[in-house]
Design an enzyme around this catalytic site. Structure first.
Site, PDB file in Angstrom:
ATOM      1  N   VAL A   1       1.143  17.880  -2.773  1.00 21.27           N
ATOM      2  CA  VAL A   1       0.479  16.904  -1.917  1.00 21.27           C
ATOM      3  C   VAL A   1      -0.045  17.666  -0.707  1.00 21.27           C
ATOM      4  O   VAL A   1       0.734  18.215   0.077  1.00 21.27           O
ATOM      5  CB  VAL A   1       1.431  15.786  -1.453  1.00 21.27           C
ATOM      6  CG1 VAL A   1       0.683  14.793  -0.564  1.00 21.27           C
ATOM      7  CG2 VAL A   1       2.047  15.069  -2.652  1.00 21.27           C
TER       8      VAL A   1
ATOM      9  N   ILE B   1      -9.112   8.863   8.906  1.00 22.29           N
ATOM     10  CA  ILE B   1     -10.398   9.520   8.692  1.00 22.29           C
ATOM     11  C   ILE B   1     -11.522   8.648   9.242  1.00 22.29           C
ATOM     12  O   ILE B   1     -11.498   7.417   9.098  1.00 22.29           O
ATOM     13  CB  ILE B   1     -10.628   9.787   7.189  1.00 22.29           C
ATOM     14  CG1 ILE B   1      -9.458  10.591   6.602  1.00 22.29           C
ATOM     15  CG2 ILE B   1     -11.950  10.510   6.963  1.00 22.29           C
ATOM     16  CD1 ILE B   1      -9.234  11.944   7.230  1.00 22.29           C
TER      17      ILE B   1
ATOM     18  N   ALA C   1       2.661   1.820  -3.364  1.00 24.96           N
ATOM     19  CA  ALA C   1       1.763   2.330  -4.403  1.00 24.96           C
ATOM     20  C   ALA C   1       1.462   3.807  -4.185  1.00 24.96           C
ATOM     21  O   ALA C   1       1.529   4.616  -5.123  1.00 24.96           O
ATOM     22  CB  ALA C   1       0.469   1.519  -4.412  1.00 24.96           C
TER      23      ALA C   1
ATOM     24  N   TYR D   1       0.821  -1.209   0.000  1.00 24.69           N
ATOM     25  CA  TYR D   1       0.000   0.000   0.000  1.00 24.69           C
ATOM     26  C   TYR D   1       0.858   1.262   0.000  1.00 24.69           C
ATOM     27  O   TYR D   1       0.628   2.192  -0.784  1.00 24.69           O
ATOM     28  CB  TYR D   1      -0.915  -0.025   1.226  1.00 24.69           C
ATOM     29  CG  TYR D   1      -1.899   1.116   1.308  1.00 24.69           C
ATOM     30  CD1 TYR D   1      -3.087   1.089   0.585  1.00 24.69           C
ATOM     31  CD2 TYR D   1      -1.658   2.218   2.135  1.00 24.69           C
ATOM     32  CE1 TYR D   1      -4.004   2.127   0.674  1.00 24.69           C
ATOM     33  CE2 TYR D   1      -2.561   3.257   2.227  1.00 24.69           C
ATOM     34  CZ  TYR D   1      -3.731   3.206   1.499  1.00 24.69           C
ATOM     35  OH  TYR D   1      -4.637   4.242   1.586  1.00 24.69           O
TER      36      TYR D   1
END
Length: 245
Positions: free
Chosen positions: A235, A185, A155, A152
């Protein structure tokens, strides 16, 4: 079906962040949302909450041929794509010593390769129209790492380089390319955490709370607005202080 409203394509719009972002955009009343899901059930959910402000489309974002057919439908019926929001993603968490090749490949295919496919499917149209917004949902994990998430994090960090390079390519064409990197979140997944697990996560967040889907969707709304026309290749970190670049 062609419209003067802006056309936004949002992947993974049937739940979680994707659903929240799609709802936020559709509520502006000047954006038509095309939300994707991998299932017909997901499409029904999208159609239900979008009502007359968009449609749900079944799409496998890892299949380039399917993407081409779907985008041909979009261009034929809506004329263009003004906004692409790459939101869909998966996890296959395991320590590397136990991780199967399939676990690695599936995460890289959905979380990295699909963004290449989707972005490529819209940029020619955006260049023709001399404007466009591409936003991808990244993750704080790309920047701090996490046990069990080598696939994860690889990527998501790969996306950072991809977006910086794509931003340079498209800036002269009037197209902005940015990422949002959420921290933890509050979603259906976090609702299932035990109090002990939640306390462990909160101990790493200076603001001592989870972020909300609304906070992410509002930042997305800003990045697609004209107020953000001079922002590209960035970002945007939204993590309550969990990571400060």
């Amino acid at each position: 079906m062609k419209t003067t409203k802006k056309i936004a394509v949002i992947t993974g719009a049937n739940r979680g962040l994707g659903k929240g972002i799609a709802e936020e955009l559709s509520n502006t009343n000047n954006i038509t949302v095309i939300g994707t899901s991998t299932s017909q059930k997901g499409c029904k959910i999208i159609n239900k909450y979008l009502k007359n402000n968009g449609i749900g489309i079944k799409l496998d974002i890892t299949n380039p041929n399917e993407i081409t057919k779907t985008m041909d439908f979009v261009y034929k019926n809506f004329g263009r794509v003004d906004i692409l929001i790459n939101n869909a993603g998966i996890i296959r968490d395991k320590l590397l010593i136990n991780m199967k090749t399939q676990d690695w490949n599936s995460v890289l295919n959905v979380n990295l390769n699909s963004i290449f496919y989707m972005s490529k499917s819209v940029i020619r149209n955006m260049i023709k129209n001399k404007q466009g917004k591409i936003i991808t949902i990244g993750s704080v994990i790309a920047h701090i790492g996490n046990c069990g998430q080598t696939n994860y994090s690889a990527a998501k960090l790969g996306l950072v380089g991809f977006h910086k390079s794509l931003a340079l390519e498209l800036a002269p064409k009037g197209i902005t390319v940015n990422m949002i990197a959420p921290g933890l979140i509050k979603t259906g997944m976090t609702n299932n955490l035990s109090q002990k697990q939640l306390s462990k996560y909160l101990s790493k967040i200076p603001m001592k709370r989870l972020g909300t889907i609304k906070e992410i969707s509002k930042i997305t709304l800003f990045l697609i607005s004209n107020d953000a026309n001079y922002i590209t290749g960035q970002v945007i970190h939204v993590n309550g202080g969990m990571y400060m670049p």
